[in-house]
Design an enzyme around this catalytic site. Structure first.
Site: not given
Length: 320
Positions: A137-139
């Protein structure tokens, strides 16, 4: 710099960027994807451009010589496709529009989490390689976006990446509200009692570094930004929590237990498509439960960067 475009202008970093640019007499456009965002950036003195990253075109960037890309989907959990759409595809479309519009320089606000795969990051610098299996997701999507920004450097468009670690400060709409909500809900727990070291970066220093990157950054360059020497994460977060008039929690889990439970929760939610989000995920455990320290020597050496707000001064302002 005569006129700049700021993406994510109504967000935490974007609002401070617009304020700093206007204080320098620079005209600012800001993408605004809602009526509320339009009102925020207009009140700060920017020209609101009604579009989001997926809609941006060269026409939206007309007459802008610099772009500050601060927009991103910054969440702990959510559909993987949503993160990819905003953080990766949105960045690709912004890069295409910037090149077509003749933008001279694009400064991309990235994060140390592009290197996050679950292990400690100890005094890492810009030479550290991307992990093959970053946290999802974000990383992951911020890493993919950063790779695209760096690859786009050349043929008239200069791209520079800044990587502030743990952005915090005045009028925070990200870290501090989430931290306070977790404490109020009784969901906050320390990992390893918060004894690990962390680097931090006050939003004033993020903006200062972004402006220096726009002016002096090496094309294709990457720069870590910090407040200076690392601090124990319990000392830092405890003062943030206390600044909101909240009691500092005492409960703690070991890193191994917290990370293992988070991995199991993510697997269950992903495979069974359970509603809501897991009670704990690997990203906050990995980024707040072990040492995450970065070396900002390159920014100091090449940009002349030095923090304009010290950790102590920033905390004192919040506490006041």
């Amino acid at each position: 710099m005569r006129q700049a475009m700021v993406t994510g202008g109504s967000g935490f970093v974007g609002r401070h960027l617009i304020t700093a640019l206007r204080a320098r007499g620079i005209r600012v456009k800001a993408l605004a994807r809602s009526t509320a965002a339009n009102a925020v950036v207009t009140a700060l003195g920017a020209e609101a451009v009604s579009a989001d990253l997926l809609q941006v075109t060269a026409a939206h960037l007309q007459d802008c010589d610099t772009v500050f890309h601060a927009a991103a989907l910054v969440k702990e959990w959510g559909p993987k496709a949503a993160f990819h759409e905003v953080n990766v595809i949105g960045t690709e479309r912004l890069l295409d529009a910037a090149r077509q519009a003749g933008v001279r320089r694009l400064v991309h606000v990235s994060t140390e989490s592009v290197l996050a795969e679950g292990n400690p990051l100890v005094n890492v610098d810009e030479a550290a390689p991307y992990p093959e299996h970053p946290l999802p997701r974000y990383p992951l999507t911020k890493q993919l976006a950063e790779r695209r920004v760096r690859a786009a450097n050349g043929d008239g468009l200069e791209t520079v990446v800044i990587r502030p670690r743990l952005i915090w400060g005045d009028n925070d709409t990200s870290l501090l509200p989430q931290l306070a909500d977790a404490v109020r809900a009784g969901k906050f727990m320390w990992v390893n009692r918060g004894a690990s070291l962390t680097s931090t970066c006050h939003v004033d220093n993020v903006v200062h570094g972004a402006l220096l990157a726009a002016e002096k950054g090496a094309p294709g360059g990457v720069y870590f930004l910090t407040d200076g020497a690392p601090v124990p994460i319990d000392q830092f977060l405890s003062r943030l929590i206390a600044s909101q008039g909240l009691p500092v929690p005492e409960k703690s889990l070991s890193f191994g237990l917290a990370y293992g439970v988070a991995a199991v929760c993510e697997t269950l939610w992903d495979t069974l498509h359970l509603p809501g989000q897991p009670p704990v995920t690997r990203m906050p455990v990995a980024l707040f439960g072990q040492e995450i320290t970065v070396d900002d020597s390159r920014a100091r050496r090449e940009l002349g960067y030095a923090p304009v707000t010290t950790l102590e001064a920033g905390l004192a302002r919040l506490e006041a």
